[in-house]
Design an enzyme around this catalytic site. Structure first.
Site, PDB file in Angstrom:
ATOM      1  N   ALA A 130      -3.882 -10.804   2.108  1.00  0.00           N
ATOM      2  CA  ALA A 130      -2.844 -10.786   3.144  1.00  0.00           C
ATOM      3  C   ALA A 130      -3.389 -10.155   4.424  1.00  0.00           C
ATOM      4  CB  ALA A 130      -1.627 -10.016   2.643  1.00  0.00           C
ATOM      5  N   ASN A 131      -4.185  -9.109   4.274  1.00  0.00           N
ATOM      6  CA  ASN A 131      -4.754  -8.467   5.473  1.00  0.00           C
ATOM      7  C   ASN A 131      -5.608  -9.458   6.270  1.00  0.00           C
ATOM      8  OD1 ASN A 131      -3.611  -6.074   4.655  1.00  0.00           O
ATOM      9  ND2 ASN A 131      -5.518  -5.165   3.909  1.00  0.00           N
ATOM     10  N   GLY A 136     -20.376  -0.429   8.552  1.00  0.00           N
ATOM     11  CA  GLY A 136     -19.554   0.690   9.013  1.00  0.00           C
ATOM     12  C   GLY A 136     -20.038   1.217  10.351  1.00  0.00           C
ATOM     13  N   ASP A 190     -11.338  -6.239   6.264  1.00  0.00           N
ATOM     14  CA  ASP A 190     -10.469  -7.423   6.205  1.00  0.00           C
ATOM     15  C   ASP A 190     -10.270  -8.004   7.602  1.00  0.00           C
ATOM     16  OD1 ASP A 190     -10.186  -6.854   3.501  1.00  0.00           O
ATOM     17  OD2 ASP A 190      -8.390  -5.645   3.840  1.00  0.00           O
ATOM     18  N   THR A 204      -8.890   1.775   6.671  1.00  0.00           N
ATOM     19  CA  THR A 204      -8.328   0.822   5.708  1.00  0.00           C
ATOM     20  C   THR A 204      -8.059  -0.524   6.395  1.00  0.00           C
ATOM     21  OG1 THR A 204      -7.181   2.700   4.707  1.00  0.00           O
ATOM     22  CG2 THR A 204      -6.522   0.485   3.982  1.00  0.00           C
ATOM     23  N   ASP A 236       0.842  -1.208   0.000  1.00  0.00           N
ATOM     24  CA  ASP A 236       0.000   0.000   0.000  1.00  0.00           C
ATOM     25  C   ASP A 236       0.872   1.252   0.000  1.00  0.00           C
ATOM     26  OD1 ASP A 236      -2.127  -1.707   0.126  1.00  0.00           O
ATOM     27  OD2 ASP A 236      -2.591  -1.339   2.242  1.00  0.00           O
TER      28      ASP A 236
END
Ligand code: RIB
Length: 294
Positions: free
Chosen positions: A41-42, A210, A240, A236, A12
């Site tokens: 990956a996260n 959210g 995930d 961010t 990122d």
């Protein structure tokens, strides 16, 4: 339970500014940093940090970013034995942080090579896992093939991000689908409201909302879990983290309600630091704060 995460790796490139530039405008940013990311990956890192037994399946380039991605996963105990190094460069994500939100542009690079040929090579290995976790930053054909080949005993969890329509046979087989409030309409090709969609869907659909928490259906009853009160720094990787944490909770045989609360708490914690993986909580941060009131 052994968890296989099949997915993307991105480095990122994060730029933070007070606001987003207008079209054609050059704007001076306040901060820049790079960090390991990629939805696959996260999710693997989130699971491993919370105690999951995780193996990552995917592709990185033969470049220093590929080394960085593997280091980040190995540091938290993820088995990266089966990650392939390919000629294409490691995936990149350009992330703009401004006004409490993010905008992400991804260059998939090596992630495109997590393809059917790779799956063919991994077929016997993948069959030994109890749970398979995927997102949509790898080719859709890969996701569909994994689902088609899955053994009956394997639990399949898909986070349909970035948003894309899922094939009927994928929706029929997936055990848990974790879209957010915009992704569900695209993944399921519906224009119904969240509540109506949940009522009409079998168990296993969880919609993250959210600032409004999480909604899910269990035995025909729609449940809402309230958002966790945290000071949000960077969202961010929060989705995930939710997915990775939910996978760990299921692997430990938590009930659906417990698993949602656990994942909700982990996802919230992840927003308290900058960077997708930086704020992902360790187990003690979640266990120490769980109560029965939500
Ligand atoms: O979900 C957040 C992730 O999306 C970032 O880490 C970025 O790499 C993109 O894949």
């Amino acid at each position: 339970m052994k968890i296989a995460v099949i997915g993307s790796c991105n480095i990122d490139f994060v730029v933070e500014s007070d606001r987003l530039p207008e079209r054609g405008e050059t704007l001076t940013a306040s901060t820049f940093f790079t960090s390991p990311g990629g939805k696959g990956a996260n999710q693997a890192v989130a699971s491993a940090k919370l105690g999951g037994d995780v193996t990552f399946f995917g592709s990185v380039g033969n470049d220093p970013f590929g080394d960085d991605m593997l280091d980040a996963m190995n540091r938290v105990g993820i088995d990266t034995t089966y990650v392939q190094r390919v000629e294409e460069p490691t995936g990149i994500a350009l992330i703009q942080l401004a006004e409490g939100d993010n905008r992400i542009t991804v260059v998939p690079g090596a992630n495109e090579r997590t393809d059917r040929a790779y799956l063919d090579a991994m077929r016997e290995t993948l069959a030994t896992y109890d749970m398979i976790v995927m997102q949509l930053e790898i080719p859709m054909q890969t996701v569909e093939t994994v689902v088609e080949r899955a053994e009956a005993h394997q639990t399949i969890l898909i986070d349909p991000a970035p948003a894309a329509r899922l094939a009927r046979h994928v929706l029929d087989r997936v055990d848990y689908l974790l879209p957010n409030e915009t992704e569900y309409a695209i993944a399921l090709q519906t224009d119904r409201s969240i509540e109506e969609t949940l009522v009409r869907t079998r168990d296993g659909l969880l919609i993250t909302r959210g600032g409004e928490g999480v909604s899910y259906n269990e035995a025909g009853v729609v449940h809402h879990v309230a958002p966790e009160p945290v000071d949000v720094i960077d969202t961010t990787g929060a989705g995930d983290t939710f997915a990775g944490a939910f996978a760990v909770a299921l692997s430990e045989q938590m009930t659906l309600h417990e698993a949602v609360r656990f994942a909700n708490r982990a996802g919230a914690q992840a927003t308290t630091k900058k960077g997708a993986q930086e704020g992902m909580p360790r187990r003690e941060q979640i266990d120490g704060t769980m109560d029965d009131t939500n």
